[in-house]
Design a protein around this motif. Structure first.
Motif, PDB file in Angstrom:
ATOM      1  N   UNK A  86       0.813  -1.214   0.000  1.00 11.61           N
ATOM      2  CA  UNK A  86       0.000   0.000   0.000  1.00 11.61           C
ATOM      3  C   UNK A  86       0.848   1.266   0.000  1.00 11.61           C
ATOM      4  N   UNK A  87       2.155   1.135   0.156  1.00 10.82           N
ATOM      5  CA  UNK A  87       3.032   2.304   0.180  1.00 10.82           C
ATOM      6  C   UNK A  87       4.407   1.903  -0.345  1.00 10.82           C
ATOM      7  N   UNK A  88       4.665   2.074  -1.644  1.00  7.48           N
ATOM      8  CA  UNK A  88       5.928   1.631  -2.234  1.00  7.48           C
ATOM      9  C   UNK A  88       7.160   2.288  -1.624  1.00  7.48           C
ATOM     10  N   UNK A  89       7.005   3.433  -0.960  1.00  9.99           N
ATOM     11  CA  UNK A  89       8.166   4.080  -0.354  1.00  9.99           C
ATOM     12  C   UNK A  89       8.577   3.404   0.948  1.00  9.99           C
ATOM     13  N   UNK A  90       7.684   2.578   1.531  1.00 10.87           N
ATOM     14  CA  UNK A  90       7.971   1.940   2.813  1.00 10.87           C
ATOM     15  C   UNK A  90       8.252   0.450   2.719  1.00 10.87           C
ATOM     16  N   UNK A  91       7.924  -0.151   1.625  1.00  5.64           N
ATOM     17  CA  UNK A  91       8.027  -1.603   1.552  1.00  5.64           C
ATOM     18  C   UNK A  91       9.184  -2.060   0.677  1.00  5.64           C
ATOM     19  N   UNK A  92       9.759  -3.181   1.030  1.00  7.93           N
ATOM     20  CA  UNK A  92      10.845  -3.758   0.256  1.00  7.93           C
ATOM     21  C   UNK A  92      10.318  -4.579  -0.910  1.00  7.93           C
ATOM     22  N   UNK A  93       9.046  -4.958  -0.852  1.00  5.13           N
ATOM     23  CA  UNK A  93       8.450  -5.733  -1.938  1.00  5.13           C
ATOM     24  C   UNK A  93       8.164  -4.805  -3.114  1.00  5.13           C
ATOM     25  N   UNK A  94       8.482  -5.253  -4.309  1.00  7.09           N
ATOM     26  CA  UNK A  94       8.130  -4.495  -5.501  1.00  7.09           C
ATOM     27  C   UNK A  94       6.727  -4.868  -5.926  1.00  7.09           C
ATOM     28  N   UNK A  95       6.126  -4.004  -6.692  1.00  3.71           N
ATOM     29  CA  UNK A  95       4.787  -4.279  -7.202  1.00  3.71           C
ATOM     30  C   UNK A  95       3.927  -3.042  -7.082  1.00  3.71           C
ATOM     31  N   UNK A  96       2.871  -3.048  -7.835  1.00  2.09           N
ATOM     32  CA  UNK A  96       1.953  -1.914  -7.849  1.00  2.09           C
ATOM     33  C   UNK A  96       1.185  -1.836  -6.532  1.00  2.09           C
ATOM     34  N   UNK A  97       0.759  -0.641  -6.195  1.00  4.17           N
ATOM     35  CA  UNK A  97      -0.108  -0.466  -5.026  1.00  4.17           C
ATOM     36  C   UNK A  97      -1.343  -1.342  -5.235  1.00  4.17           C
ATOM     37  N   UNK A  98      -1.724  -2.057  -4.211  1.00  5.75           N
ATOM     38  CA  UNK A  98      -2.854  -2.968  -4.290  1.00  5.75           C
ATOM     39  C   UNK A  98      -2.445  -4.421  -4.444  1.00  5.75           C
ATOM     40  N   UNK A  99      -1.156  -4.664  -4.743  1.00  2.00           N
ATOM     41  CA  UNK A  99      -0.675  -6.038  -4.834  1.00  2.00           C
ATOM     42  C   UNK A  99      -0.735  -6.678  -3.460  1.00  2.00           C
ATOM     43  N   UNK A 100      -1.213  -7.908  -3.393  1.00  2.00           N
ATOM     44  CA  UNK A 100      -1.200  -8.638  -2.130  1.00  2.00           C
ATOM     45  C   UNK A 100      -0.466  -9.955  -2.341  1.00  2.00           C
ATOM     46  N   UNK A 101       0.142 -10.465  -1.256  1.00  2.00           N
ATOM     47  CA  UNK A 101       1.074 -11.572  -1.402  1.00  2.00           C
ATOM     48  C   UNK A 101       1.205 -12.348  -0.097  1.00  2.00           C
ATOM     49  N   UNK A 102       1.787 -13.521  -0.204  1.00  2.00           N
ATOM     50  CA  UNK A 102       2.148 -14.311   0.978  1.00  2.00           C
ATOM     51  C   UNK A 102       3.202 -15.312   0.579  1.00  2.00           C
ATOM     52  N   UNK A 103       4.052 -15.688   1.515  1.00  3.27           N
ATOM     53  CA  UNK A 103       5.061 -16.708   1.248  1.00  3.27           C
ATOM     54  C   UNK A 103       4.999 -17.803   2.297  1.00  3.27           C
ATOM     55  N   UNK A 104       5.542 -18.944   1.921  1.00  2.00           N
ATOM     56  CA  UNK A 104       5.511 -20.106   2.795  1.00  2.00           C
ATOM     57  C   UNK A 104       6.885 -20.488   3.304  1.00  2.00           C
ATOM     58  N   UNK A 105       6.920 -21.467   4.168  1.00  8.01           N
ATOM     59  CA  UNK A 105       8.139 -21.836   4.878  1.00  8.01           C
ATOM     60  C   UNK A 105       9.225 -22.413   3.967  1.00  8.01           C
ATOM     61  N   UNK A 106       8.861 -23.069   2.890  1.00 13.16           N
ATOM     62  CA  UNK A 106       9.865 -23.647   1.993  1.00 13.16           C
ATOM     63  C   UNK A 106      10.101 -22.755   0.779  1.00 13.16           C
ATOM     64  N   UNK A 107      10.017 -21.436   0.989  1.00 13.75           N
ATOM     65  CA  UNK A 107      10.271 -20.434  -0.042  1.00 13.75           C
ATOM     66  C   UNK A 107       9.275 -20.490  -1.194  1.00 13.75           C
ATOM     67  N   UNK A 108       8.037 -20.832  -0.868  1.00 14.98           N
ATOM     68  CA  UNK A 108       6.962 -20.689  -1.843  1.00 14.98           C
ATOM     69  C   UNK A 108       6.455 -19.250  -1.755  1.00 14.98           C
ATOM     70  N   UNK A 109       5.804 -18.781  -2.786  1.00 14.68           N
ATOM     71  CA  UNK A 109       5.295 -17.418  -2.766  1.00 14.68           C
ATOM     72  C   UNK A 109       4.146 -17.279  -3.745  1.00 14.68           C
ATOM     73  N   UNK A 110       3.153 -16.491  -3.353  1.00 14.98           N
ATOM     74  CA  UNK A 110       2.086 -16.136  -4.281  1.00 14.98           C
ATOM     75  C   UNK A 110       1.867 -14.636  -4.207  1.00 14.98           C
ATOM     76  N   UNK A 111       1.493 -14.051  -5.324  1.00 10.18           N
ATOM     77  CA  UNK A 111       1.146 -12.629  -5.319  1.00 10.18           C
ATOM     78  C   UNK A 111       0.080 -12.386  -6.380  1.00 10.18           C
ATOM     79  N   UNK A 112      -0.746 -11.395  -6.100  1.00 10.62           N
ATOM     80  CA  UNK A 112      -1.801 -10.984  -7.026  1.00 10.62           C
ATOM     81  C   UNK A 112      -1.661  -9.482  -7.211  1.00 10.62           C
ATOM     82  N   UNK A 113      -1.521  -9.058  -8.443  1.00 11.25           N
ATOM     83  CA  UNK A 113      -1.401  -7.639  -8.779  1.00 11.25           C
ATOM     84  C   UNK A 113      -2.631  -7.256  -9.595  1.00 11.25           C
TER      85      UNK A 113
END
Length: 103
Positions: free
Chosen positions: A42-69
């Motif tokens: 929600x704030x690209x100036x504060x987050x280390x994750x890249x992506x458009x505002x509104x992108x949501x994501x989650x990662x798992x313990x074995x380095x899995x990851x999902x994101x929706x932009x």
């Protein structure tokens, strides 16, 4: 929120789930907001994750990851099986895709 013509979740429910629910509280590791079950860009100036505002994501313990932009109409799923925080493969892939989208 629809599958085979059957509404499973209202648009308003999905909006609430993917909106930052913690205000200015931030996780030092990621820096993103949190919705109801997801990290939220929600704030690209504060987050280390890249992506458009509104992108949501989650990662798992074995380095899995999902994101929706929703802004760029992209969904990404990275399925790796590597233990520990040493692997940067999911983030590297996400960074590469986002660099291709950024003019």
């Amino acid at each position: 929120g629809e599958y085979e013509g059957v509404r499973l979740l209202k648009k308003e429910t999905v909006d609430q789930m993917t909106r930052n629910q913690i205000g200015n509280l931030r996780d030092e590791f990621i820096g993103a907001g949190f919705g109801l079950g997801f990290g939220v860009q929600d704030d690209p100036t504060r987050t280390k994750e890249l992506g458009a505002v509104g992108t949501y994501f989650w990662s798992g313990i074995f380095n899995t990851m999902m994101c929706v932009d929703p802004q760029n109409k992209l969904i990404g799923v990275v399925m790796t099986q590597s233990w520990g925080l040493g692997s940067s493969a999911p983030v590297d892939i996400s960074d590469r895709v986002n660099s291709l989208l950024t003019p």
